[in-house]
Design a protein around this motif. Structure first.
Motif, PDB file in Angstrom:
ATOM      1  N   SER A  17      -6.778   9.009   9.256  1.00 51.62           N
ATOM      2  CA  SER A  17      -6.777   8.188   8.038  1.00 51.62           C
ATOM      3  C   SER A  17      -5.763   7.052   8.148  1.00 51.62           C
ATOM      4  CB  SER A  17      -6.462   9.049   6.820  1.00 51.62           C
ATOM      5  OG  SER A  17      -5.214   9.696   6.989  1.00 51.62           O
ATOM      6  N   GLY A  18      -5.009   7.056   9.240  1.00 51.74           N
ATOM      7  CA  GLY A  18      -3.983   6.033   9.425  1.00 51.74           C
ATOM      8  C   GLY A  18      -2.632   6.474   8.903  1.00 51.74           C
ATOM      9  N   LYS A  19      -2.564   7.756   8.558  1.00 50.95           N
ATOM     10  CA  LYS A  19      -1.374   8.341   7.943  1.00 50.95           C
ATOM     11  C   LYS A  19      -0.071   8.079   8.689  1.00 50.95           C
ATOM     12  CE  LYS A  19      -2.489  12.434   7.744  1.00 50.95           C
ATOM     13  NZ  LYS A  19      -1.957  13.383   8.663  1.00 50.95           N
ATOM     14  N   SER A  20      -0.071   8.341   9.994  1.00 48.30           N
ATOM     15  CA  SER A  20       1.174   8.249  10.753  1.00 48.30           C
ATOM     16  C   SER A  20       1.712   6.829  10.765  1.00 48.30           C
ATOM     17  CB  SER A  20       0.977   8.731  12.185  1.00 48.30           C
ATOM     18  OG  SER A  20       0.736  10.107  12.161  1.00 48.30           O
ATOM     19  N   THR A  21       0.844   5.899  11.120  1.00 48.75           N
ATOM     20  CA  THR A  21       1.246   4.492  11.188  1.00 48.75           C
ATOM     21  C   THR A  21       1.744   4.018   9.830  1.00 48.75           C
ATOM     22  OG1 THR A  21      -0.578   4.249  12.725  1.00 48.75           O
ATOM     23  CG2 THR A  21       0.443   2.224  11.951  1.00 48.75           C
ATOM     24  N   PHE A  33      -2.571  10.287  -1.408  1.00 52.51           N
ATOM     25  CA  PHE A  33      -3.589  10.930  -0.582  1.00 52.51           C
ATOM     26  C   PHE A  33      -4.381   9.821   0.096  1.00 52.51           C
ATOM     27  CE2 PHE A  33      -7.397  13.331   0.516  1.00 52.51           C
ATOM     28  CZ  PHE A  33      -6.843  14.517   0.967  1.00 52.51           C
ATOM     29  N   LEU A  34      -4.236   9.736   1.409  1.00 56.92           N
ATOM     30  CA  LEU A  34      -4.893   8.666   2.171  1.00 56.92           C
ATOM     31  C   LEU A  34      -6.243   9.139   2.677  1.00 56.92           C
ATOM     32  CD1 LEU A  34      -2.540   6.925   4.755  1.00 56.92           C
ATOM     33  CD2 LEU A  34      -3.299   6.066   2.542  1.00 56.92           C
ATOM     34  N   THR A  35      -7.250   8.334   2.445  1.00 60.98           N
ATOM     35  CA  THR A  35      -8.544   8.646   3.043  1.00 60.98           C
ATOM     36  C   THR A  35      -9.102   7.391   3.686  1.00 60.98           C
ATOM     37  OG1 THR A  35      -9.660   8.107   0.978  1.00 60.98           O
ATOM     38  CG2 THR A  35      -9.347  10.433   1.469  1.00 60.98           C
ATOM     39  N   ALA A  36     -10.165   7.584   4.416  1.00 62.37           N
ATOM     40  CA  ALA A  36     -10.951   6.469   4.934  1.00 62.37           C
ATOM     41  C   ALA A  36     -12.317   7.067   5.204  1.00 62.37           C
ATOM     42  CB  ALA A  36     -10.336   5.925   6.218  1.00 62.37           C
ATOM     43  N   SER A  37     -13.332   6.236   5.142  1.00 66.55           N
ATOM     44  CA  SER A  37     -14.679   6.740   5.412  1.00 66.55           C
ATOM     45  C   SER A  37     -14.712   7.324   6.822  1.00 66.55           C
ATOM     46  CB  SER A  37     -15.689   5.607   5.308  1.00 66.55           C
ATOM     47  OG  SER A  37     -15.473   4.681   6.355  1.00 66.55           O
ATOM     48  N   ALA A  75     -13.477   7.116  12.525  1.00 69.67           N
ATOM     49  CA  ALA A  75     -13.990   7.263  13.884  1.00 69.67           C
ATOM     50  C   ALA A  75     -13.765   5.965  14.663  1.00 69.67           C
ATOM     51  CB  ALA A  75     -15.470   7.618  13.852  1.00 69.67           C
ATOM     52  N   GLU A  76     -14.007   4.845  14.016  1.00 72.03           N
ATOM     53  CA  GLU A  76     -13.873   3.558  14.695  1.00 72.03           C
ATOM     54  C   GLU A  76     -12.407   3.273  15.056  1.00 72.03           C
ATOM     55  OE1 GLU A  76     -15.662   1.636  16.397  1.00 72.03           O
ATOM     56  OE2 GLU A  76     -13.964   0.263  16.667  1.00 72.03           O
ATOM     57  N   ARG A  77     -11.487   3.583  14.153  1.00 68.19           N
ATOM     58  CA  ARG A  77     -10.058   3.379  14.436  1.00 68.19           C
ATOM     59  C   ARG A  77      -9.587   4.227  15.603  1.00 68.19           C
ATOM     60  NH1 ARG A  77      -7.967   3.993   8.522  1.00 68.19           N
ATOM     61  NH2 ARG A  77      -8.571   1.982   7.716  1.00 68.19           N
ATOM     62  N   ARG A  78     -10.020   5.501  15.578  1.00 68.83           N
ATOM     63  CA  ARG A  78      -9.622   6.401  16.659  1.00 68.83           C
ATOM     64  C   ARG A  78     -10.178   5.887  17.990  1.00 68.83           C
ATOM     65  NH1 ARG A  78      -5.896   9.826  17.432  1.00 68.83           N
ATOM     66  NH2 ARG A  78      -7.145  11.264  18.626  1.00 68.83           N
ATOM     67  N   SER A 125     -10.303   2.361   4.084  1.00 71.85           N
ATOM     68  CA  SER A 125     -11.450   1.876   4.888  1.00 71.85           C
ATOM     69  C   SER A 125     -11.504   0.358   4.994  1.00 71.85           C
ATOM     70  CB  SER A 125     -12.775   2.350   4.278  1.00 71.85           C
ATOM     71  OG  SER A 125     -12.762   3.714   4.070  1.00 71.85           O
ATOM     72  N   ASP A 126     -11.307  -0.311   3.847  1.00 70.00           N
ATOM     73  CA  ASP A 126     -11.463  -1.765   3.834  1.00 70.00           C
ATOM     74  C   ASP A 126     -10.148  -2.495   3.599  1.00 70.00           C
ATOM     75  OD1 ASP A 126     -14.289  -1.545   4.195  1.00 70.00           O
ATOM     76  OD2 ASP A 126     -14.407  -0.916   2.098  1.00 70.00           O
ATOM     77  N   LEU A 127      -9.034  -1.835   3.890  1.00 70.54           N
ATOM     78  CA  LEU A 127      -7.727  -2.473   3.710  1.00 70.54           C
ATOM     79  C   LEU A 127      -7.072  -2.686   5.076  1.00 70.54           C
ATOM     80  CD1 LEU A 127      -6.275  -0.318   0.757  1.00 70.54           C
ATOM     81  CD2 LEU A 127      -7.385  -2.555   0.596  1.00 70.54           C
ATOM     82  N   THR A 128      -6.275  -3.744   5.170  1.00 74.68           N
ATOM     83  CA  THR A 128      -5.488  -3.918   6.392  1.00 74.68           C
ATOM     84  C   THR A 128      -4.258  -3.023   6.282  1.00 74.68           C
ATOM     85  OG1 THR A 128      -4.105  -5.671   5.466  1.00 74.68           O
ATOM     86  CG2 THR A 128      -6.172  -6.349   6.520  1.00 74.68           C
ATOM     87  N   LEU A 129      -3.614  -2.802   7.401  1.00 72.75           N
ATOM     88  CA  LEU A 129      -2.403  -1.983   7.418  1.00 72.75           C
ATOM     89  C   LEU A 129      -1.382  -2.548   6.432  1.00 72.75           C
ATOM     90  CD1 LEU A 129      -0.640   0.256   8.640  1.00 72.75           C
ATOM     91  CD2 LEU A 129      -0.008  -1.329  10.457  1.00 72.75           C
TER      92      LEU A 129
END
Ligand code: C5P
Length: 225
Positions: free
Chosen positions: A14-18, A146-150, A155-158, A206-210
Motif C-alpha cells: 500500500s506504500g506504507k513503509s515509504t 489506514f492506507l489502502t490502494a487498489s 501490484a503495479e507499484r510492487r 491509488s491515485d495520489l502521488t507520494l
C-alpha cells in the motif's frame, strides 16, 4: 503534552513503509517498522531450524532472540542477538514464511511489548507502521491512518520496484501471488488481524502521488496533535 503516536496500518504494497518513513522525517518523529520485527523473528526461527508451521514450537522458541529495532527515520536498522539483519529479513524465504510466525499469539505478545517500549522512549513521538498499530498496539494513538490502494495499483507499484531491481517477469508474477496470499493470511488470522480501526482515517493512495499522501497524513497529525 502527551507524546505523539501516529499509527499507520495497511496491506503489503500500500506504500506504507515509504509513506511512514517520509511522514516521520517531515514531522521530526521517530519511526518504527513493526513488520521488520516479525521478519526478524521469522529470520531467527529459520536460522535456528524451528519449524515455522508448528505454532507450538514457534511459541516456545520466540522468547529466545533479542530483537532490537532502531527508530531513526533516516536509516532504520534491526538486529537479532546483535547481528544486523536489515538485509536478510527482506529475502523471499522470510517473506513467504512471516505470516505464519506473525499469527502466533505468543510472538505477538512479545513484539507488542517491544513496540510499546520503543514508543515510550521516543523523544518527540513516533510513527509506527504495521497491521495492528491502531487496532491493538496503540489504541490511544494521536492519529490513526489506514492506507489502502487498489489491487491493481499495489501490484503495479510492487512490479515497478522489482523491475528497477532487475527482477525478471516470472519472478514478479510469483511474488504477486505470494503477496495476495500474505494479505489474505494477515486479514483472516484470529489474533490481531489486519483491520481498519473504527477511528482510523482511510487514505486510498491509488491515485495520489507520494507527496500528496505525505501532505495528507502530516496535515491530519498536525490537526490532532
Ligand atoms: O510490513 P511487512 O510486509 O514487512 O510485514 C511483514 C509481515 O509481518 C506481514 O505480512 C504480517 O504477517 C506481519 N505483521 C504483523 N503485524 C504487524 C506488522 C507486520 O502481523 N504490525
Amino acid at each position: 503534552a502527551a507524546p505523539v503516536v501516529v499509527a499507520i496500518d495497511g496491506p503489503a504494497g500500500s506504500g506504507k513503509s515509504t509513506v511512514s518513513r517520509a511522514v516521520a522525517a517531515r514531522l521530526g518523529l521517530s519511526f518504527l517498522d513493526t513488520g521488520a520485527m516479525y521478519r526478524a523473528m521469522t529470520w531467527w526461527m529459520l536460522a535456528n531450524e524451528v519449524d515455522v508451521q508448528d505454532a507450538d514450537a514457534v511459541a516456545i522458541a520466540c522468547g529466545k532472540p533479542v530483537i532490537v529495532s532502531g527508530t531513526d527515520a533516516a536509516g532504520p536498522t534491526i538486529t537479532v542477538d546483535g547481528q544486523d539483519v536489515s538485509g536478510p529479513i527482506r529475502s523471499q524465504e522470510v517473506t513467504s514464511q512471516v505470516s505464519a510466525v506473525a499469527a502466533v499469539p505468543q510472538v505477538r505478545a512479545r513484539l507488542v511489548e517491544l513496540q510499546r517500549g520503543c514508543a515510550e522512549v521516543a523523544e518527540r513521538g513516533i510513527v509506527a507502521e504495521g497491521r495492528d498499530m491502531g487496532s491493538v498496539v496503540f489504541p490511544e494513538a494521536t492519529a490513526k491512518i489506514f492506507l489502502t490502494a487498489s489491487e491493481a495499483a499495489r501490484a503495479e507499484r510492487r512490479a515497478a520496484e522489482l523491475r528497477a531491481k532487475g527482477v525478471d517477469a516470472a519472478t514478479i508474477t510469483a511474488m504477486a501471488a505470494d503477496l495476495a496470499r500474505r494479505d489474505a493470511a494477515d486479514s483472516s488470522r484470529e489474533t490481531a488481524p489486519l483491520v481498519q480501526a473504527a477511528d482510523a482515517v482511510l487514505v486510498d493512495t491509488s491515485d495520489l502521488t507520494l507527496e500528496q499522501v505525505i501532505d495528507r497524513i502530516a496535515g491530519l497529525v498536525e490537526e490532532k496533535a
